[in-house]
Enzyme design. Sequence first.
Site, short mmCIF file in Angstrom:
data_model
loop_
_atom_site.label_atom_id
_atom_site.label_comp_id
_atom_site.label_asym_id
_atom_site.label_seq_id
_atom_site.Cartn_x
_atom_site.Cartn_y
_atom_site.Cartn_z
N THR B 46 0.82 -1.21 0.00
CA THR B 46 0.00 0.00 0.00
C THR B 46 0.85 1.26 0.00
O THR B 46 0.43 2.31 -0.49
CB THR B 46 -0.91 0.00 1.24
OG1 THR B 46 -1.59 -1.25 1.31
CG2 THR B 46 -1.91 1.14 1.20
N TYR B 138 6.34 -11.98 4.78
CA TYR B 138 5.20 -11.33 4.10
C TYR B 138 4.68 -12.30 3.04
O TYR B 138 5.28 -12.48 1.98
CB TYR B 138 5.69 -10.03 3.49
CG TYR B 138 4.63 -9.09 2.91
CD1 TYR B 138 3.27 -9.40 2.95
CD2 TYR B 138 5.01 -7.87 2.35
CE1 TYR B 138 2.33 -8.53 2.42
CE2 TYR B 138 4.07 -6.99 1.83
CZ TYR B 138 2.73 -7.32 1.87
OH TYR B 138 1.81 -6.46 1.34
N LYS B 168 2.85 -11.72 8.05
CA LYS B 168 1.64 -11.05 7.59
C LYS B 168 1.05 -11.89 6.47
O LYS B 168 1.74 -12.17 5.48
CB LYS B 168 1.94 -9.64 7.07
CG LYS B 168 0.67 -8.98 6.52
CD LYS B 168 0.91 -7.67 5.78
CE LYS B 168 -0.42 -7.17 5.22
NZ LYS B 168 -0.27 -6.03 4.31
N ILE B 209 -2.66 -6.07 9.73
CA ILE B 209 -1.94 -5.05 8.94
C ILE B 209 -2.73 -4.90 7.66
O ILE B 209 -2.72 -5.79 6.81
CB ILE B 209 -0.49 -5.49 8.61
CG1 ILE B 209 0.27 -5.89 9.88
CG2 ILE B 209 0.24 -4.38 7.85
CD1 ILE B 209 1.67 -6.45 9.62
#
Lengths: 297, 297
Positions: B46, B138, B168, B209
């Site tokens: 993002t 990730y 995440k 997150i």
Amino acid sequence: MTSLDGVLAPILTPYGDDLAPDPVRFVALARWLMDQGLGLAPFGTTSEGNSLSVEEKMALLDALAEAGLDRGRMMPGTGCCALTDSVRLSAHAVARGCSGVLMLPPFYYKTVSEDGLFAAFSEVIQRVGDSRLRVYLYHFPQQSQIPIGHALIERLLAAYPGVVVGLKDSSGDLSNMVSLCRAFPGFKVFAGTERLILPVMRAGGAGCISANANIHGAAMLALVRGWRDAGAEAMQAGLEGFRAVMEGMPLIAALKAVTAIRTGDAGWRRVRPPLVGLPVDKEAELLARLKSVGVLF
Amino acid sequence: MTSLDGVLAPILTPYGDDLAPDPVRFVALARWLMDQGLGLAPFGTTSEGNSLSVEEKMALLDALAEAGLDRGRMMPGTGCCALTDSVRLSAHAVARGCSGVLMLPPFYYKTVSEDGLFAAFSEVIQRVGDSRLRVYLYHFPQQSQIPIGHALIERLLAAYPGVVVGLKDSSGDLSNMVSLCRAFPGFKVFAGTERLILPVMRAGGAGCISANANIHGAAMLALVRGWRDAGAEAMQAGLEGFRAVMEGMPLIAALKAVTAIRTGDAGWRRVRPPLVGLPVDKEAELLARLKSVGVLF
């Protein structure tokens, strides 16, 4: 015909035992390739270009220049995910006298618009701001996941005539290469595989940029130069036989293993993660296969 | 419970009119988010993290530190395609006092082995060589195309206990998040979407997150903190209603447009190519939708 037409080798990147790029081995391979009449496309997919930092790529380009190798026959890969990285690396390539740059689109975001891709290339061209810049687009949808379509090329050619001048097509899709040659006369289309040299040359292509040029480029160049000759079909068939023996091998590790064998320098086997070296049994199999088609080192 | 448990915002990256990262706007948004009790995950998807050079990311991290914001609640994204970039950025994050780093696998090559991915993370950890390093993996297969599977996590936890500490999960696959929580007790699993906060917290997750934390993080934090409370189901339903209004919007451009409206600062609308800004009609539609669910600025 420009100095880049022909066969360009996406030259392998050698590492020291600390996995730092090794300029000495790099220059030696560059010289061996160029002595065969090949040009160079450093920092492509086969070069592990995206596994190198911008600084590492700039230093390797400096090493080629300092060795006095002809940058007029070089098209380094300069397309990064970050705009500022692509600008910095492209500007350096131009400053070092490279005749062109091979530009991958930014490849992290997967569903980007044509407007976004146009802006990505456009910003790099404008920020480099050097009339000597020549951009070759890098179409490799299987790896980048970002195809470069005809509409985008048309917009770029209209906006940057004489700057955006060609494309490497690694899609393996002959119909796309042929339609590019027909749609954009004068646009330099490079086949991304030696399997398609003959049909692409017949359609008006500029040449070939293939991983396997690192070990078998002279045969590719013979076909690119001799595609109108009587023996062309046989040369293409020979390349297909060669290519078949590479199938199913992890390509970059395999090319490095072959280079290690050719040079007698085991250090050539090193790859950077996430790639891994070729297993010993695979290397023995590859060597046997290469000998079976008469490619020996 | 560590200082990173809870909700981390993958903070948007603002640009000046030359598309250079703007530390002033960045620090202002960071402060606004942290004042709500959120932590920060700068340089994520993002954040357009991969659209920034390593130097740009280091400078933005310096700006957060110089503003005196608590790096104990920060988990910057540091996983790049090039090993040397990941090492440099991770070491800088540790030196700046960040409690963790969120590490994307190298994402250019698409068919990499588990050995290759293990080596990629392993090399970064060893080269950073700092006992303060804490790595969160990730997992975002839709974007990176490189899933991080259970077997890889198991190897990393065995090799780097106390260093590889969490993940995440942006896959959207609840069953994967739940099975990670069950398979690896103490491993910090963050849901990559507010849609799954409640089930992930019930399974033993560490928090969330999510992109949308840039505009609606306080509501997410209320659920992460209050998931055992009577009102938890209603809070989750509220977040789903909020999330539904964001569906179909180009997420990063939409979040920047909302931030521009909230702050009265049109400069927030800028994105780097290959992203494009939100069209005016879409922005009007988004604003109406947000008002309909009571999220107003």
